[in-house]
Design a protein around this motif. Sequence first.
Motif, PDB file in Angstrom:
ATOM      1  N   UNK A  59      23.338 -62.802 -51.149  1.00 60.92           N
ATOM      2  CA  UNK A  59      23.942 -62.247 -49.937  1.00 60.92           C
ATOM      3  C   UNK A  59      23.362 -62.880 -48.684  1.00 60.92           C
ATOM      4  N   UNK A  60      22.108 -63.293 -48.742  1.00 57.26           N
ATOM      5  CA  UNK A  60      21.441 -63.888 -47.586  1.00 57.26           C
ATOM      6  C   UNK A  60      21.379 -65.411 -47.662  1.00 57.26           C
ATOM      7  N   UNK A  61      21.953 -65.970 -48.719  1.00 55.42           N
ATOM      8  CA  UNK A  61      21.982 -67.425 -48.909  1.00 55.42           C
ATOM      9  C   UNK A  61      20.577 -68.015 -48.789  1.00 55.42           C
ATOM     10  N   UNK A  62      19.662 -67.441 -49.568  1.00 53.18           N
ATOM     11  CA  UNK A  62      18.276 -67.900 -49.528  1.00 53.18           C
ATOM     12  C   UNK A  62      17.713 -67.909 -50.934  1.00 53.18           C
ATOM     13  N   UNK A  63      16.449 -68.273 -51.063  1.00 53.28           N
ATOM     14  CA  UNK A  63      15.776 -68.326 -52.345  1.00 53.28           C
ATOM     15  C   UNK A  63      14.452 -67.576 -52.251  1.00 53.28           C
ATOM     16  N   UNK A  64      13.885 -67.311 -53.427  1.00 55.33           N
ATOM     17  CA  UNK A  64      12.586 -66.645 -53.488  1.00 55.33           C
ATOM     18  C   UNK A  64      11.565 -67.589 -54.108  1.00 55.33           C
ATOM     19  N   UNK A  65      10.367 -67.584 -53.544  1.00 51.77           N
ATOM     20  CA  UNK A  65       9.269 -68.342 -54.149  1.00 51.77           C
ATOM     21  C   UNK A  65       8.726 -67.541 -55.326  1.00 51.77           C
ATOM     22  N   UNK A  66       8.493 -68.205 -56.446  1.00 49.10           N
ATOM     23  CA  UNK A  66       7.974 -67.529 -57.635  1.00 49.10           C
ATOM     24  C   UNK A  66       6.457 -67.408 -57.545  1.00 49.10           C
ATOM     25  N   UNK A  67       5.947 -66.197 -57.744  1.00 45.73           N
ATOM     26  CA  UNK A  67       4.516 -65.932 -57.775  1.00 45.73           C
ATOM     27  C   UNK A  67       4.141 -65.556 -59.208  1.00 45.73           C
ATOM     28  N   UNK A  68       3.517 -66.471 -59.915  1.00 43.86           N
ATOM     29  CA  UNK A  68       3.206 -66.205 -61.320  1.00 43.86           C
ATOM     30  C   UNK A  68       2.270 -65.021 -61.480  1.00 43.86           C
ATOM     31  N   UNK A  69       1.337 -64.839 -60.518  1.00 41.17           N
ATOM     32  CA  UNK A  69       0.374 -63.749 -60.648  1.00 41.17           C
ATOM     33  C   UNK A  69       1.011 -62.369 -60.462  1.00 41.17           C
ATOM     34  N   UNK A  70       2.276 -62.320 -60.005  1.00 38.05           N
ATOM     35  CA  UNK A  70       2.955 -61.038 -59.846  1.00 38.05           C
ATOM     36  C   UNK A  70       3.815 -60.680 -61.059  1.00 38.05           C
ATOM     37  N   UNK A  71       3.603 -61.359 -62.192  1.00 44.60           N
ATOM     38  CA  UNK A  71       4.246 -60.921 -63.423  1.00 44.60           C
ATOM     39  C   UNK A  71       3.673 -59.558 -63.804  1.00 44.60           C
ATOM     40  N   UNK A  72       4.359 -58.824 -64.681  1.00 47.43           N
ATOM     41  CA  UNK A  72       3.894 -57.481 -65.015  1.00 47.43           C
ATOM     42  C   UNK A  72       2.506 -57.523 -65.644  1.00 47.43           C
ATOM     43  N   UNK A  73       1.666 -56.558 -65.258  1.00 46.79           N
ATOM     44  CA  UNK A  73       0.302 -56.454 -65.772  1.00 46.79           C
ATOM     45  C   UNK A  73       0.336 -55.622 -67.055  1.00 46.79           C
ATOM     46  N   UNK A  74       0.935 -56.190 -68.096  1.00 47.90           N
ATOM     47  CA  UNK A  74       1.243 -55.389 -69.287  1.00 47.90           C
ATOM     48  C   UNK A  74       0.518 -55.860 -70.535  1.00 47.90           C
ATOM     49  N   UNK A  75      -0.712 -56.309 -70.392  1.00 45.47           N
ATOM     50  CA  UNK A  75      -1.498 -56.754 -71.534  1.00 45.47           C
ATOM     51  C   UNK A  75      -1.786 -55.544 -72.432  1.00 45.47           C
ATOM     52  N   UNK A  76      -1.267 -55.535 -73.652  1.00 48.76           N
ATOM     53  CA  UNK A  76      -1.216 -54.297 -74.447  1.00 48.76           C
ATOM     54  C   UNK A  76      -2.555 -53.844 -75.000  1.00 48.76           C
ATOM     55  N   UNK A  77      -2.651 -52.530 -75.140  1.00 53.57           N
ATOM     56  CA  UNK A  77      -3.808 -51.893 -75.778  1.00 53.57           C
ATOM     57  C   UNK A  77      -3.273 -50.932 -76.850  1.00 53.57           C
TER      58      UNK A  77
END
Length: 264
Positions: A59-77
């Motif tokens: 809608x805004x004709x733009x792109x997003x920069x990918x931040x790898x460190x903002x992936x889900x913090x879901x390391x399972x226990x």
Amino acid sequence: MKIIFIRHGEPDYNTDSLTKNGQIEAELLSKRVQNWDVTKFYSSPQGRAKETAMPSLKALNTEAEILDFMREFSYPIIDPETNRHGVPWDFIPSKVSNTDCFYELEDGFLKAPVIKSNPDIELNYPQVINGFDKLLEEYGYFRKDKYYINKNSKERYLSSTVGPNNEIKDNGPELKDGEKETVIVIFCHLGVTCLVLSHLLNIPFEVLTHSFFMPTSSVTILTTEERWGHETSFRLQAIGDVSHLRKENQPISPAGLFATPFQG
């Protein structure tokens, strides 16, 4: 500065994508986001976050920069009480209340035996925190103790939001002609948002994950308060806001909540 976290739409975790309801949420969200004056968009690298961002970016004709460190913090226990294999939160109330380090600031929660059972959690925690602090440095904010310094800002000393005649003051940033306040938007996930909020607001991570609900496609807004010299603190303006869904009578998904969401 404003930082806006957007949780992804209702997910299909098996395919790391959105359900049909999630796609509707993302479209309704875009109608809201396209009215914002955003400095820059960012996104987690995971599919459900990028798919949520897509309608808004289009809608805004733009792109997003990918931040790898903002992936889900879901390391399972493995939860010893329930045998659940999954995210390092969603513990039963007695487990939370009887684990003292869950109430400690910063990386205190890493001392819990259940958290230590997966070394990836301790390994990846600093990746998130340091990654976010480096992102803030790009905008002039540097961590000092448990607050930040913005050396680029003009010094000012504000002690009240209300003037002597009881008028409400506008304490917004002093901007030059044509200058706009920095607003960044990050499409990401519930857990990693709580991890960053715990760092910025000095609230224990497990307290946030167990005490606050951020529905799918919800908006969480932080603003910087820069009122004393160059000192900067973050204040939460909104958490888990889904007014874009309620405006269109779209039900709030219970994804992430062990209860029925209020639909009013």
